[in-house]
Design an enzyme around this catalytic site. Structure first.
Site, PDB file in Angstrom:
ATOM      1  N   HIS A  82       0.844  -1.270  -0.016  1.00  0.00           N
ATOM      2  CA  HIS A  82      -0.095  -0.196  -0.021  1.00  0.00           C
ATOM      3  C   HIS A  82       0.991   1.056   0.044  1.00  0.00           C
ATOM      4  CE1 HIS A  82      -2.899   3.153   1.226  1.00  0.00           C
ATOM      5  NE2 HIS A  82      -2.168   3.202   2.264  1.00  0.00           N
ATOM      6  N   ASP A 111       6.336  21.095 -26.497  1.00  0.00           N
ATOM      7  CA  ASP A 111       6.476  19.682 -25.920  1.00  0.00           C
ATOM      8  C   ASP A 111       7.439  19.539 -24.960  1.00  0.00           C
ATOM      9  OD1 ASP A 111       6.458  16.787 -25.562  1.00  0.00           O
ATOM     10  OD2 ASP A 111       5.254  17.012 -27.542  1.00  0.00           O
ATOM     11  N   TRP A 147       7.131  -0.150   3.719  1.00  0.00           N
ATOM     12  CA  TRP A 147       7.459   0.625   2.535  1.00  0.00           C
ATOM     13  C   TRP A 147       9.055   1.342   2.881  1.00  0.00           C
ATOM     14  CZ3 TRP A 147       8.929   5.707   0.807  1.00  0.00           C
ATOM     15  CH2 TRP A 147       8.751   6.675   1.691  1.00  0.00           C
ATOM     16  N   SER A 175      12.953   5.493 -14.086  1.00  0.00           N
ATOM     17  CA  SER A 175      11.990   6.365 -14.486  1.00  0.00           C
ATOM     18  C   SER A 175      11.611   7.653 -14.195  1.00  0.00           C
ATOM     19  CB  SER A 175      10.595   5.535 -14.476  1.00  0.00           C
ATOM     20  OG  SER A 175       9.539   6.284 -14.384  1.00  0.00           O
ATOM     21  N   SER A 176      11.681   7.729 -12.706  1.00  0.00           N
ATOM     22  CA  SER A 176      11.568   9.052 -11.994  1.00  0.00           C
ATOM     23  C   SER A 176      12.714  10.023 -12.477  1.00  0.00           C
ATOM     24  CB  SER A 176      11.778   8.938 -10.514  1.00  0.00           C
ATOM     25  OG  SER A 176      10.555   8.276 -10.102  1.00  0.00           O
ATOM     26  N   HIS A 259      13.470  11.903   3.128  1.00  0.00           N
ATOM     27  CA  HIS A 259      13.022  13.065   3.560  1.00  0.00           C
ATOM     28  C   HIS A 259      12.872  13.867   2.140  1.00  0.00           C
ATOM     29  CE1 HIS A 259      10.808  15.368   6.302  1.00  0.00           C
ATOM     30  NE2 HIS A 259      11.464  16.336   5.578  1.00  0.00           N
ATOM     31  N   GLU A 261      12.248  12.975  -0.433  1.00  0.00           N
ATOM     32  CA  GLU A 261      11.305  12.426  -1.085  1.00  0.00           C
ATOM     33  C   GLU A 261       9.803  13.158  -0.699  1.00  0.00           C
ATOM     34  OE1 GLU A 261      10.641  10.140  -3.641  1.00  0.00           O
ATOM     35  OE2 GLU A 261       8.509   9.717  -3.378  1.00  0.00           O
ATOM     36  N   TYR A 263       9.051  15.937   0.375  1.00  0.00           N
ATOM     37  CA  TYR A 263       8.933  16.990  -0.207  1.00  0.00           C
ATOM     38  C   TYR A 263       8.733  17.037  -1.944  1.00  0.00           C
ATOM     39  CZ  TYR A 263      10.062  18.884   4.127  1.00  0.00           C
ATOM     40  OH  TYR A 263       9.850  19.245   5.471  1.00  0.00           O
ATOM     41  N   SER A 274      -0.965  27.048  -5.290  1.00  0.00           N
ATOM     42  CA  SER A 274      -0.892  28.633  -5.655  1.00  0.00           C
ATOM     43  C   SER A 274      -1.237  29.037  -7.034  1.00  0.00           C
ATOM     44  CB  SER A 274       0.585  28.830  -5.534  1.00  0.00           C
ATOM     45  OG  SER A 274       1.392  28.376  -4.527  1.00  0.00           O
ATOM     46  N   HIS A 308      15.451  13.117  11.723  1.00  0.00           N
ATOM     47  CA  HIS A 308      14.189  13.211  12.555  1.00  0.00           C
ATOM     48  C   HIS A 308      13.288  11.986  12.452  1.00  0.00           C
ATOM     49  CE1 HIS A 308      12.073  15.841   9.344  1.00  0.00           C
ATOM     50  NE2 HIS A 308      11.847  14.468   9.171  1.00  0.00           N
ATOM     51  N   HIS A 309      13.484  11.132  11.520  1.00  0.00           N
ATOM     52  CA  HIS A 309      12.688   9.797  11.273  1.00  0.00           C
ATOM     53  C   HIS A 309      13.283   8.898  12.439  1.00  0.00           C
ATOM     54  CE1 HIS A 309      10.335  11.070   7.642  1.00  0.00           C
ATOM     55  NE2 HIS A 309      11.525  11.866   7.642  1.00  0.00           N
ATOM     56  N   THR A 334       7.435  27.144   5.223  1.00  0.00           N
ATOM     57  CA  THR A 334       5.912  26.667   5.048  1.00  0.00           C
ATOM     58  C   THR A 334       5.076  27.358   5.625  1.00  0.00           C
ATOM     59  OG1 THR A 334       7.441  24.433   5.543  1.00  0.00           O
ATOM     60  CG2 THR A 334       4.732  24.357   5.288  1.00  0.00           C
ATOM     61  N   LYS A 337       4.114  29.993   3.049  1.00  0.00           N
ATOM     62  CA  LYS A 337       3.400  29.647   1.975  1.00  0.00           C
ATOM     63  C   LYS A 337       1.807  29.719   2.618  1.00  0.00           C
ATOM     64  CE  LYS A 337       6.133  26.820  -0.985  1.00  0.00           C
ATOM     65  NZ  LYS A 337       5.488  27.525  -1.997  1.00  0.00           N
ATOM     66  N   ARG A 456       1.769   1.438  15.206  1.00  0.00           N
ATOM     67  CA  ARG A 456       1.511   1.163  13.809  1.00  0.00           C
ATOM     68  C   ARG A 456       1.994  -0.141  13.178  1.00  0.00           C
ATOM     69  NH1 ARG A 456       5.998   5.062  10.360  1.00  0.00           N
ATOM     70  NH2 ARG A 456       4.919   4.096   8.751  1.00  0.00           N
TER      71      ARG A 456
END
Lengths: 531, 291
Positions: A82, A111, A147, A175-176, A259, A261, A263, A274, A308-309, A334, A337, A456
């Site tokens: 998931h 293009d 994950w 690909s990314s 991390h 990732e 963002y 925006s 921080h993870h 943040t 924004k 979790r």
């Protein structure tokens, strides 16, 4: 951006060799950014439903305490796949699809810069996820280590099919990276004359920075899975203390990718919001330049907050303090924004079309997710919250009511431009309100069970959490079912409906509203002049 | 500047991207199944892997042939050329980040995990209780579990290899100067020399690996020193192999009369790639061999 002289040359017929091939070959061979954008979006929606179905399995199992429906190993596979599908299969391809469709049109390019590579980066994705999904059916099952595939769960204790997971991640990373290179080069090199940096629409700016993050960190993910592969199959000991390595090293390398990732999955969302908020407030975006600088600051800070993870892994105190303060620093840009969006709406002539409703929901609920993130950033508090449902609540607020809501907002905003038809407003309203209510029933109580200590990724829980979990599951099923409405709206919109004008929203600005709806197959073969 | 925008070029549809995607699918499945066989189970995947690689090579050749033909027809604008160059630049940046992951692992092992296992910082008990005989030194010749190996010195082959690669960086620079001044003879000589130096480097690297395995007992599974040594030098070696192949193809194209003093993107990309491979080696030489 205001005085756009429209010189689009869609009527010029000198590119006759560019008519699309007939039938399915068009989709296999295409070099057209709109075709590829559609492919990405359809793929993403498909993956969203598959990943969502897995979430339904998770919520069904957790509806009552005790082991009810699935065996714990399968439950682990469901939470893992998931997560992988929603991150790499749903959210990221959706943003890439939006970038493909919109970036060339927004900057006045014909293009993407490297159209064939564009097609290649899309077509790798379905195969990568085919491998991932097929591994679920193999003896031993699919990946079941979360994950984040922490070592030693993914090395010592993983099943034999882990190699397939590793190579699937490799090719989706390729690909990314190719997709991101394409976006950067397009923005840097294909802007129409006069489209200077500080005239770029914010969606383009945020994607430029996102693409940079992608190129910087996807290779690190490739390195991490490679070391998992060699640790598991070739007896290396990167993540094994007996050979001089350290399982915590895995977490450092993974979160150095992970991390930024995060963002990658939210900066394009900022760009969409925006874009939408000024349109329906009928005002210019408040603080355009500060938005650009805030986005860049968030991106740079994202490289120095990864640990921080990992506050509970026994880092030295100096490290914990550094990562705590650096993380809290992110709330400054943040906050810039969020205040800018609110200031844009301030005294605006606001109307509440569906994209705007999703955008406002985004601003409120994403901010909520940001606040719980701030709580998690506090090291001593995190000792309590770590690996509880509080974390699950936090990142689902930023990713579902954040990223996914922004994608929905963007989809409603641009659907008339893509299809040439207005969507069914009544159905869309049902979709919005059902999603908004159910998503909060789904995720809000998770804060409470998390603070009370429910861990979790566990298929069973203590009796005291039973009521809340039943409510959460009902919210989950309702949210899942509501998304079928979205599929219906999109399907109906593609089939027909009220014809949309070129400028669908009266307050909208930007080159994409200068071309017909639906957007012609080729736009801006001769660049527009921007003054 | 504005005339570059007069007409955009959007390449025509092409079957090669989807062929490439299928090739990568086969490679991923084949590699996965092959690796799974290493630990005993799984079906025979290497044929799938070989098939995938064959299709990928075929795809790359066909795709590039199309691109070269289009380029020779003069279809590509200066803007297209810039797109290619920028794309190559970002690709090299992604490669740099790939190596960063392994250098990061090396630094983490040297500066953090090995000292901690030896009791540094607040980890006295880790050492005392778990690995009481373990001493934290780098190169890590005795792992906490007690496996031993020998270190690869930097003075012999590695130093020669460093000089070879550095020389090749100079020769390809001369080749670059030659192509820009349209001196085809010098270009052929210097590029051939570069390819030759690349091949010699790879040969010596293979020899070094044999020396490590047979004489030193330095193997891929010899603890984190061997792990980082072989993954870093191994991935570098793979990149040198790829770079040599690219340079060789460019050389063949030069013998066929391709490229002009103005338009030689393929040569330039190959040269950039070669310089990148060189810089990675310098970092390797310093951090893996010398220090």
């Amino acid at each position: 951006m205001s005085n756009v002289i429209n010189e689009q040359a869609t009527g010029h017929a000198h590119h006759d060799h560019h008519h699309p091939a007939k039938g399915f070959k068009r989709w296999l061979y295409t070099t057209n950014h709109k075709d590829i954008g559609s492919l990405y979006l359809i793929f993403s929606l498909t993956m969203f439903l598959i990943g969502g179905a897995m979430a339904m399995v998770i919520r069904a199992e957790l509806f009552q305490p005790g082991l009810q429906l699935v065996d714990p190993h399968f439950f682990n596979q469901m939470t893992t796949v998931h997560g992988l599908i929603m991150v790499f299969g749903a959210v990221m391809p959706a943003f890439t699809g939006l970038a493909n469709w919109m970036v060339p049109m927004m900057i006045g390019a014909p293009d993407m810069a490297l159209p064939r590579m564009n097609n290649w980066s899309f077509w790798i994705l379905p195969f990568a996820f085919l491998i991932l999904l097929a591994s679920l059916l193999m003896p031993g099952g699919g990946p079941a280590f979360g994950w984040t595939f922490y070592a030693p769960l993914s090395t010592t204790y993983s099943n034999d099919n882990t190699a397939l997971f590793v190579f699937a991640v490799h090719i989706m990373g390729i690909s990314s990276i190719m997709g991101a290179i394409n976006v950067i080069v397009t923005i840097v090199n294909l802007r129409a004359p006069g489209m200077t940096w500080m005239k770029l629409p914010l969606f383009v700016w945020t994607w430029l920075i996102t693409a940079f993050l992608l190129i910087a960190v996807m290779p690190v993910l490739a390195g991490a899975v490679t070391m998992v592969l060699t640790d598991k199959y070739f007896a290396t000991s990167f993540f094994d203390a007996a050979g001089g390595g350290d399982p915590v090293m895995f977490q450092h390398i993974f979160w150095f990718f992970g991390h930024p990732e995060v963002y990658i999955m939210i900066l394009p969302a900022f760009g969409i919001i925006s874009t939408i908020v000024p349109t329906f407030s009928r005002k210019k975006l408040f603080g355009y330049a500060s938005m650009v600088y805030a986005t860049s600051s968030i991106a740079l800070l994202s490289f120095i907050v990864w640990a921080h993870h990992m506050f509970t892994t026994g880092m030295p105190v100096a490290g914990e303090l550094f990562f705590m303060y650096a993380t809290m620093l992110i709330s400054v840009p943040t906050g810039v924004k969020v205040f800018n969006w609110v200031a844009t709406m301030w005294r605006g002539s606001i109307s509440f079309e569906i994209p705007m409703m999703f955008a406002i929901a985004f601003i409120v609920l994403f901010t909520l997710g940001g606040f719980s993130g701030l709580m998690l950033a506090i090291t001593p508090a995190d000792f309590q919250y770590h690996d509880t449902y509080f974390v699950v609540a936090h990142f689902h607020y930023v990713l579902v009511t954040g990223a996914v809501f922004s994608i929905m907002a963007g989809a409603y905003y641009w659907l008339p431009k893509w299809t040439g038809n207005m969507y069914n407003e009544t159905l869309a309203k049902w979709h919005f309100w059902l999603s908004l209510i159910s998503v909060n029933v789904l995720f809000f109580p998770m804060h409470f069970v998390g603070l009370a200590g429910m861990p979790r990724r566990i298929p069973d829980y203590a009796l005291q959490f039973a009521d809340f979990n039943a409510i959460i599951s009902i919210g989950g099923f309702a949210f899942g079912l509501s998304q079928l409405l979205f599929v219906l709206v999109v399907f109906k919109c593609a089939r027909g409906g009220e014809k949309a004008p070129a400028k669908v929203w009266d307050g909208a600005e930007g080159l994409e509203w200068e071309v017909d709806s639906p957007a012609p197959y080729h736009t801006f073969e001769t660049p527009p002049e921007i003054k | 500047m504005n005339q570059n925008y007069e007409k955009y070029y959007v390449p025509a549809e092409s079957p090669w991207p989807i062929v490439g995607a299928i090739a990568m699918f086969l490679i991923a499945v084949g590699a996965g199944l092959t690796v799974m066989q290493v630990s005993g189970e799984g079906s025979s995947g290497q044929y799938v892997l070989y098939l995938g690689i064959a299709i990928l090579v075929y795809m790359v050749f066909s795709w590039f042939r199309n691109v070269i033909e289009e380029s020779h027809k003069g279809l590509y604008s200066a803007q297209m050329d810039r797109s290619f160059k920028q794309g190559m630049g970002w690709f090299i940046f992604s490669e740099v980040m790939f190596f960063m992951a392994f250098f990061g692992a090396l630094f983490y092992a040297r500066m953090i995990s090995v000292p901690w296992l030896g009791g540094a910082g607040n980890n006295a008990m880790t050492n005392e209780v778990l690995w009481p005989t373990f001493e934290a030194v780098w190169p890590l010749l005795t792992t906490p579990a007690g496996e031993t190996t020998q270190a690869m010195g930097w003075q012999g082959l590695p130093l020669i290899n460093t000089l070879i690669l550095l020389t090749s960086s100079v020769t390809i620079h001369f080749a670059h100067v030659a192509i820009e001044n349209n001196k085809r003879g010098a270009l052929k000589v210097f590029l051939s020399l570069t390819v030759l130096l690349g091949v010699i480097f790879l040969g010596l690297q293979v020899y070094e690996y044999m020396h490590a395995y047979q004489d030193l007992g330095l193997t891929l599974d010899a603890g984190v020193y061997g792990n980082t040594f072989f993954l870093l030098t191994g991935f570098h070696g793979m990149h040198v192999t790829l770079g040599t192949i690219i340079l060789f193809v460019v050389l063949l194209r030069i013998f066929k009369g391709h490229f002009t003093s103005e338009k030689h993107f393929a040569f330039q990309a190959a040269a950039w790639y070669w310089h990148f491979v060189d810089v990675v080696w310098l970092c390797l030489f310093v951090f893996v061999y010398v220090l």
